[in-house]
Design a protein around this motif. Structure first.
Motif, PDB file in Angstrom:
ATOM      1  N   PRO A  68       0.636  -1.309   0.159  1.00 37.82           N
ATOM      2  CA  PRO A  68       0.116   0.017  -0.197  1.00 37.82           C
ATOM      3  C   PRO A  68       0.890   1.307  -0.095  1.00 37.82           C
ATOM      4  N   TRP A  69       2.236   1.511  -0.207  1.00 34.84           N
ATOM      5  CA  TRP A  69       2.808   2.784   0.088  1.00 34.84           C
ATOM      6  C   TRP A  69       4.742   2.213  -0.926  1.00 34.84           C
ATOM      7  N   GLU A  70       4.952   3.636  -0.755  1.00 35.03           N
ATOM      8  CA  GLU A  70       6.147   3.664  -1.769  1.00 35.03           C
ATOM      9  C   GLU A  70       7.166   3.776  -1.118  1.00 35.03           C
ATOM     10  N   VAL A  71       8.534   3.805  -0.580  1.00 33.71           N
ATOM     11  CA  VAL A  71       9.128   4.482   0.090  1.00 33.71           C
ATOM     12  C   VAL A  71      10.482   4.603  -0.413  1.00 33.71           C
ATOM     13  N   THR A  72      11.570   5.885  -0.717  1.00 35.21           N
ATOM     14  CA  THR A  72      12.179   6.626  -1.308  1.00 35.21           C
ATOM     15  C   THR A  72      13.130   6.814  -0.192  1.00 35.21           C
ATOM     16  N   VAL A  73      14.196   6.156   0.415  1.00 33.96           N
ATOM     17  CA  VAL A  73      15.429   6.654   1.765  1.00 33.96           C
ATOM     18  C   VAL A  73      16.014   7.447   0.862  1.00 33.96           C
ATOM     19  N   HIS A  74      16.678   8.782   1.792  1.00 34.35           N
ATOM     20  CA  HIS A  74      17.193   9.854   0.676  1.00 34.35           C
ATOM     21  C   HIS A  74      18.802   9.719   1.521  1.00 34.35           C
ATOM     22  N   ARG A  93      21.878   9.752  22.063  1.00 29.84           N
ATOM     23  CA  ARG A  93      22.625  10.760  20.189  1.00 29.84           C
ATOM     24  C   ARG A  93      20.551  10.196  19.632  1.00 29.84           C
ATOM     25  N   TRP A  94      21.271  10.604  18.481  1.00 29.91           N
ATOM     26  CA  TRP A  94      19.728  10.806  18.410  1.00 29.91           C
ATOM     27  C   TRP A  94      19.675   9.983  16.535  1.00 29.91           C
ATOM     28  N   LEU A  95      19.782   9.003  15.998  1.00 32.39           N
ATOM     29  CA  LEU A  95      19.606   8.447  14.393  1.00 32.39           C
ATOM     30  C   LEU A  95      18.519   9.428  14.018  1.00 32.39           C
ATOM     31  N   TYR A  96      18.511   9.376  12.509  1.00 27.88           N
ATOM     32  CA  TYR A  96      17.916   9.718  11.994  1.00 27.88           C
ATOM     33  C   TYR A  96      17.734   9.308  10.750  1.00 27.88           C
ATOM     34  N   VAL A  97      16.584   8.803   9.769  1.00 29.75           N
ATOM     35  CA  VAL A  97      16.140   8.640   8.073  1.00 29.75           C
ATOM     36  C   VAL A  97      15.026   9.431   8.023  1.00 29.75           C
ATOM     37  N   ILE A  98      15.909  10.295   6.341  1.00 31.52           N
ATOM     38  CA  ILE A  98      15.019  11.444   6.159  1.00 31.52           C
ATOM     39  C   ILE A  98      14.184   9.853   4.087  1.00 31.52           C
ATOM     40  N   ALA A  99      12.843  10.222   4.969  1.00 33.60           N
ATOM     41  CA  ALA A  99      12.292   9.180   3.621  1.00 33.60           C
ATOM     42  C   ALA A  99      11.455   9.758   2.886  1.00 33.60           C
ATOM     43  N   THR A 100      10.874   9.456   1.829  1.00 32.87           N
ATOM     44  CA  THR A 100       9.733   9.915   1.005  1.00 32.87           C
ATOM     45  C   THR A 100       8.522   8.935   1.468  1.00 32.87           C
ATOM     46  N   VAL A 101       7.316   8.666   1.874  1.00 31.97           N
ATOM     47  CA  VAL A 101       6.439   7.665   1.770  1.00 31.97           C
ATOM     48  C   VAL A 101       5.310   8.323   0.887  1.00 31.97           C
ATOM     49  N   ARG A 102       4.875   6.990   0.041  1.00 30.64           N
ATOM     50  CA  ARG A 102       3.920   7.692  -0.789  1.00 30.64           C
ATOM     51  C   ARG A 102       3.012   6.870  -0.656  1.00 30.64           C
ATOM     52  N   ILE A 103       1.438   6.881  -0.930  1.00 30.50           N
ATOM     53  CA  ILE A 103       0.424   6.514  -0.661  1.00 30.50           C
ATOM     54  C   ILE A 103      -0.046   5.581  -1.839  1.00 30.50           C
ATOM     55  N   THR A 104       0.619   4.475  -1.998  1.00 29.06           N
ATOM     56  CA  THR A 104      -0.064   3.280  -3.711  1.00 29.06           C
ATOM     57  C   THR A 104      -1.616   3.238  -3.445  1.00 29.06           C
ATOM     58  N   ALA A 105      -1.858   3.235  -2.474  1.00 30.50           N
ATOM     59  CA  ALA A 105      -3.469   2.221  -1.825  1.00 30.50           C
ATOM     60  C   ALA A 105      -4.368   3.423  -2.190  1.00 30.50           C
ATOM     61  N   PRO A 146      -3.834   8.670   0.034  1.00 35.23           N
ATOM     62  CA  PRO A 146      -3.109   8.382  -2.171  1.00 35.23           C
ATOM     63  C   PRO A 146      -2.976   9.467  -2.942  1.00 35.23           C
ATOM     64  N   GLU A 147      -1.186   8.972  -3.321  1.00 31.66           N
ATOM     65  CA  GLU A 147      -1.068   9.643  -4.250  1.00 31.66           C
ATOM     66  C   GLU A 147      -0.144  11.618  -3.737  1.00 31.66           C
ATOM     67  N   MET A 148      -0.236  11.263  -2.317  1.00 31.24           N
ATOM     68  CA  MET A 148      -0.104  13.202  -1.940  1.00 31.24           C
ATOM     69  C   MET A 148       1.302  12.517  -0.995  1.00 31.24           C
ATOM     70  N   PRO A 149       2.569  12.199  -1.895  1.00 29.96           N
ATOM     71  CA  PRO A 149       3.672  11.348  -0.996  1.00 29.96           C
ATOM     72  C   PRO A 149       4.516  13.103  -0.291  1.00 29.96           C
ATOM     73  N   GLU A 150       4.845  12.460   1.137  1.00 34.04           N
ATOM     74  CA  GLU A 150       5.294  13.289   2.102  1.00 34.04           C
ATOM     75  C   GLU A 150       6.544  12.936   2.269  1.00 34.04           C
ATOM     76  N   ARG A 151       7.975  13.891   2.688  1.00 32.95           N
ATOM     77  CA  ARG A 151       9.162  13.698   3.300  1.00 32.95           C
ATOM     78  C   ARG A 151       8.604  13.104   4.576  1.00 32.95           C
ATOM     79  N   ILE A 152       9.228  12.693   5.068  1.00 31.14           N
ATOM     80  CA  ILE A 152       9.490  12.202   6.768  1.00 31.14           C
ATOM     81  C   ILE A 152      10.999  11.907   7.234  1.00 31.14           C
ATOM     82  N   TRP A 153      10.790  12.977   8.638  1.00 32.75           N
ATOM     83  CA  TRP A 153      12.174  12.194   9.571  1.00 32.75           C
ATOM     84  C   TRP A 153      11.809  11.250  10.112  1.00 32.75           C
TER      85      TRP A 153
END
Length: 254
Positions: A68-74, A93-105, A146-153
């Motif tokens: 139901p989603w597509e993930v792009t890790v940056h 300390r903080w570990l972070y990952v920035i990724a774009t999540v797009r709902i394909t469902a 759906p189809e509104m990708p968000e860049r997420i920390w």
């Protein structure tokens, strides 16, 4: 029948396919089908297990479909301070990952807490992120549409006693649209009812380290200074400012 037989990428006949062909044969012909398939598989390297192509490791910036989603890790990084987020222990300390999540469902979806799993990081306070916030306005991750990708920390707390990783392998959770064996409803669920699904894919990224010592505490009357990254000054409404060039904004809430 043999014209429809496919072989694996490693040259072996799929065990699952072999079992299916044998099961579909008439009872009196199953031994004959099995013998023929064994002969054919020998030409291609034997009965190998088909590798799941979705579990391959890809480079940062590559979209990974997970049902139901597509993930792009940056990118990924480690920081001593991250906005107003508060560490449980001063030396952590903080570990972070920035990724774009797009709902394909076709319906809005709340990604699971284990959408991203860090492989290669020890000493995590908990395996799921301590925070997940939208980069555009700092609001806490909730329903994505759906189809509104968000860049997420996505942010994890790591023990100060654990080694700082130089790279991270991030596995991405997947779901399958199937019928619920209990209620009979069709929905996005684990493909394996035991929850033993392989990840949709893995992404390996270098870790950007910024471990400058924490700044001195401000005087009681001074307000917090903006710093990069998701921030959580006081729950239930922390604030976030993922990029130094942006002014602080209201952020994730629980």
């Amino acid at each position: 029948m043999l014209a429809d037989v496919s072989v694996t990428g490693r040259g072996g006949l799929s065990r699952r396919l072999t079992r299916g062909l044998v099961d579909q044969a008439a009872p009196g012909l199953r031994w004959a089908v099995a013998v023929v398939l064994l002969g054919v598989s020998g030409l291609f390297g034997g009965l190998d297990t088909v590798a799941d192509p979705r579990a391959e490791t890809v480079a940062a910036g590559t979209p990974v479909p997970g049902g139901p989603w597509e993930v792009t890790v940056h990118e990924a990084g480690v920081r001593r301070e991250l906005g107003k987020l508060r560490l449980q222990k001063e030396n952590d300390r903080w570990l972070y990952v920035i990724a774009t999540v797009r709902i394909t469902a076709t319906e809005s979806t709340m990604p699971p807490s284990d959408l991203l799993v860090l492989e290669g990081a020890t000493g995590l306070v908990k395996p799921t992120p301590a925070e997940a916030a939208l980069e555009r306005d700092g609001s806490r991750l909730r329903l994505l549409h759906p189809e509104m990708p968000e860049r997420i920390w996505f942010v994890w707390e790591q023990s100060g006693d654990a080694p700082v990783p130089t790279s991270l392998t991030i596995s991405i959770e997947q779901r399958t649209y199937r019928e619920d064996s209990l209620g009979g409803e069709w929905q996005w669920m684990d493909a394996d009812e035991k929850g033993d699904d392989p990840p949709a894919g893995r992404v390996t990224v270098p870790v950007k380290a910024d471990l400058t010592p924490p700044s001195a505490s401000p005087s009681p009357g001074a307000g917090p200074s903006p710093t990069a990254g998701p921030s959580a000054s006081a729950r239930p409404r922390p604030s976030v400012n993922p990029k130094p060039s942006r002014s602080p904004s209201a952020g994730p809430t629980q």
